[in-house]
Scaffold this motif. Structure first.
Motif, mmCIF file in Angstrom:
data_model
loop_
_atom_site.group_PDB
_atom_site.id
_atom_site.type_symbol
_atom_site.label_atom_id
_atom_site.label_comp_id
_atom_site.label_asym_id
_atom_site.label_seq_id
_atom_site.Cartn_x
_atom_site.Cartn_y
_atom_site.Cartn_z
ATOM 1 N N SER A 49 0.825 -1.209 -0.063
ATOM 2 C CA SER A 49 0.278 -0.108 -0.031
ATOM 3 C C SER A 49 0.770 1.258 -0.251
ATOM 4 O O SER A 49 0.469 2.312 -0.612
ATOM 5 C CB SER A 49 -1.065 0.003 1.242
ATOM 6 N N GLY A 50 2.056 1.213 0.523
ATOM 7 C CA GLY A 50 2.803 2.465 0.731
ATOM 8 C C GLY A 50 3.572 2.544 -0.802
ATOM 9 O O GLY A 50 3.434 3.840 -1.324
ATOM 10 N N VAL A 51 3.992 1.662 -1.425
ATOM 11 C CA VAL A 51 4.506 1.816 -2.838
ATOM 12 C C VAL A 51 3.424 2.147 -3.720
ATOM 13 O O VAL A 51 3.744 3.049 -4.682
ATOM 14 C CB VAL A 51 5.159 0.343 -3.164
ATOM 15 N N PHE A 52 2.241 1.586 -3.719
ATOM 16 C CA PHE A 52 1.001 1.960 -4.332
ATOM 17 C C PHE A 52 0.809 3.450 -4.484
ATOM 18 O O PHE A 52 0.650 4.067 -5.351
ATOM 19 C CB PHE A 52 -0.156 1.035 -4.224
ATOM 20 N N THR A 53 0.850 3.999 -2.968
ATOM 21 C CA THR A 53 0.590 5.382 -3.068
ATOM 22 C C THR A 53 1.484 6.136 -3.410
ATOM 23 O O THR A 53 1.258 7.254 -4.017
ATOM 24 C CB THR A 53 0.211 5.574 -1.386
ATOM 25 N N ILE A 54 2.761 5.772 -3.242
ATOM 26 C CA ILE A 54 3.901 6.717 -3.851
ATOM 27 C C ILE A 54 3.826 6.787 -5.286
ATOM 28 O O ILE A 54 4.002 7.815 -5.798
ATOM 29 C CB ILE A 54 4.980 5.920 -3.239
ATOM 30 N N ILE A 55 3.773 5.736 -5.892
ATOM 31 C CA ILE A 55 3.520 5.533 -7.324
ATOM 32 C C ILE A 55 2.356 6.427 -7.762
ATOM 33 O O ILE A 55 2.473 7.192 -8.823
ATOM 34 C CB ILE A 55 3.515 4.043 -7.862
ATOM 35 N N SER A 56 1.240 6.212 -7.263
ATOM 36 C CA SER A 56 0.050 6.938 -7.513
ATOM 37 C C SER A 56 0.162 8.510 -7.566
ATOM 38 O O SER A 56 -0.333 9.201 -8.181
ATOM 39 C CB SER A 56 -1.203 6.389 -6.645
ATOM 40 N N TYR A 57 0.950 8.733 -6.350
ATOM 41 C CA TYR A 57 1.165 10.245 -6.142
ATOM 42 C C TYR A 57 2.301 10.921 -7.006
ATOM 43 O O TYR A 57 1.984 11.843 -7.662
ATOM 44 C CB TYR A 57 1.495 10.617 -4.718
#
Length: 94
Positions: A49-57
């Motif tokens: 979830s951290g990696v997903f959010t960083i990539i999304s941002y």
């Protein structure tokens, strides 16, 4: 529309790691193989979830106020999940 979906998914991911607390009240969840597997799965999800959010941002440019909050919290979750993996692996290696 794409940014709203990414923000919603990231916001939902904020609350899923807290579901471990009610699960840990059961006796079966405190036994050795089940506890290690459960904690590993939650830690992997927190890192994802951290990696997903960083990539999304960063890459998908979903940069609104809610996404900033999700980025900070999920980033902390990712660091915590990585620390849990290290605490589980290092005693077995050393």
């Amino acid at each position: 529309m794409k940014n709203k979906i990414l923000t919603t998914v990231s916001a939902i991911m904020l609350f899923i790691p807290w579901t471990i607390l009610p699960l840990r009240t059961y006796d079966w969840a405190l036994e050795s193989p089940v506890a290690e597997i459960m904690i590993s799965c939650y830690a992997a999800f927190m890192i994802f979830s951290g990696v997903f959010t960083i990539i999304s941002y960063v890459k998908e440019k979903a940069q609104n106020n809610l996404m900033k909050v999700c980025l900070i919290v999920n980033g902390i979750y990712a660091v915590g999940g990585g620390a849990v993996f290290c605490m589980m692996v290092l005693p077995k290696v050393i």
